[in-house]
Scaffold this motif. Structure first.
Motif, PDB file in Angstrom:
ATOM      1  N   TRP A   1       0.840  -1.195   0.000  1.00 50.34           N
ATOM      2  CA  TRP A   1       0.000   0.000   0.000  1.00 50.34           C
ATOM      3  C   TRP A   1       0.873   1.241   0.000  1.00 50.34           C
ATOM      4  O   TRP A   1       2.039   1.213   0.388  1.00 50.34           O
ATOM      5  CB  TRP A   1      -0.945   0.019   1.204  1.00 50.34           C
ATOM      6  N   ASN A   2       0.297   2.338  -0.464  1.00 46.01           N
ATOM      7  CA  ASN A   2       0.977   3.625  -0.385  1.00 46.01           C
ATOM      8  C   ASN A   2      -0.067   4.726  -0.264  1.00 46.01           C
ATOM      9  O   ASN A   2      -1.234   4.545  -0.623  1.00 46.01           O
ATOM     10  CB  ASN A   2       1.893   3.856  -1.593  1.00 46.01           C
ATOM     11  N   ALA A   3       0.370   5.852   0.275  1.00 48.15           N
ATOM     12  CA  ALA A   3      -0.526   6.994   0.501  1.00 48.15           C
ATOM     13  C   ALA A   3      -0.127   8.144  -0.417  1.00 48.15           C
ATOM     14  O   ALA A   3       1.056   8.399  -0.642  1.00 48.15           O
ATOM     15  CB  ALA A   3      -0.456   7.436   1.958  1.00 48.15           C
ATOM     16  N   ASN A   4      -1.135   8.849  -0.949  1.00 43.20           N
ATOM     17  CA  ASN A   4      -0.915  10.020  -1.792  1.00 43.20           C
ATOM     18  C   ASN A   4      -1.782  11.167  -1.284  1.00 43.20           C
ATOM     19  O   ASN A   4      -2.935  10.955  -0.878  1.00 43.20           O
ATOM     20  CB  ASN A   4      -1.277   9.715  -3.252  1.00 43.20           C
TER      21      ASN A   4
ATOM     22  N   ASN B   1      -6.539  16.487   0.540  1.00 46.17           N
ATOM     23  CA  ASN B   1      -7.183  15.199   0.301  1.00 46.17           C
ATOM     24  C   ASN B   1      -6.122  14.105   0.315  1.00 46.17           C
ATOM     25  O   ASN B   1      -5.023  14.287  -0.222  1.00 46.17           O
ATOM     26  CB  ASN B   1      -7.905  15.180  -1.052  1.00 46.17           C
ATOM     27  N   GLY B   2      -6.469  12.996   0.934  1.00 45.36           N
ATOM     28  CA  GLY B   2      -5.540  11.869   0.980  1.00 45.36           C
ATOM     29  C   GLY B   2      -6.172  10.606   0.418  1.00 45.36           C
ATOM     30  O   GLY B   2      -7.371  10.361   0.597  1.00 45.36           O
TER      31      GLY B   2
END
Length: 232
Positions: free
Chosen positions: A182-185, A200-201
């Motif tokens: 997983w990764n977050a942007n 916003n994430g």
């Protein structure tokens, strides 16, 4: 009862994804067991499962696990031919068919040799009613009676269980699997005065473990041991 029971439907699935490429999965499957020894097949398990991490139990302690095997020998043309040594097959040629017991197969890949002539040193050899026959003709198709028991169309977990009672049983099994990450942007927009911003994430989860997890509760963990969701 020596027949196989199928535990296919996933219930109460929980998946915790670590951003090191590993997922921790907990799921419950319902199956019908008879009293005594049962052979249960759990299909739709991941091809990247870490079998050494596997834990299986009957939630209500009405059955115990005697043996478990991970069947990852998946069907292919080459493996099917190998499993049919000393068994009957039918070869479809240009001008008819030949039936007989398969004694030998070409030593090179069947896929590469498909529909070409074989030499006497590299041919199908059959035991027919007329005798032993070396096939030196183009082969259009090969007909098999069925899929051997020790070949699977998809990764399967085979479990032998001793049940104290007949009826429905809820079987829980937990395991680690590779192929998950997983990764977050984040996207930030400043207002016209550069004093406030909207942020916003998004979390993107990738699953290349070899199966799907429908309606799963999902948790995330980073490399520092911080978790949220099911692992929290």
């Amino acid at each position: 009862d020596n027949s196989y029971r199928i535990a296919e439907v996933q219930n109460d699935v929980e998946v915790t994804v670590y951003n090191g490429g590993i997922g921790l999965v907990k799921e419950i499957r319902e199956t019908n067991l008879s009293h005594g020894i049962n052979n249960v097949k759990f299909i739709d398990v991941p091809s990247l499962m870490d079998v050494t991490s596997l834990r299986i139990k009957d939630i209500n302690n009405k059955a115990v696990v005697l043996e478990q095997n991970y069947d990852y020998d998946l069907i292919s043309s080459e493996k099917l031919l190998e499993k049919y040594i000393d068994k009957n097959i039918t070869l479809v040629l240009e001008n008819g068919t030949i039936k007989g017991k398969l004694l030998s197969i070409p030593y090179t890949s069947y896929g590469q040799q498909y529909n070409v002539y074989y030499s006497a040193q590299n041919s199908f050899i059959l035991q027919t009613d007329e005798g032993i026959m070396i096939i030196n003709e183009p082969i259009k198709d090969i007909i098999f009676a069925g899929i051997p028991e020790n070949l699977a169309t998809k990764p399967t977990l085979s479990v032998s269980m001793d049940s104290k009672s007949a009826g429905k049983h809820d079987i829980e099994f937990d395991y680690l699997t590779g192929g998950m990450n997983w990764n977050a942007n984040y996207v930030c927009v400043l207002n016209s005065e550069d004093k406030k911003m909207d942020m916003n994430g998004w979390i993107t989860i990738s699953n290349n473990a070899g199966t799907t997890y429908k309606n799963a509760k999902c948790g995330l963990c980073n490399n520092y041991g911080k978790c949220c969701g099911t692992a929290g």
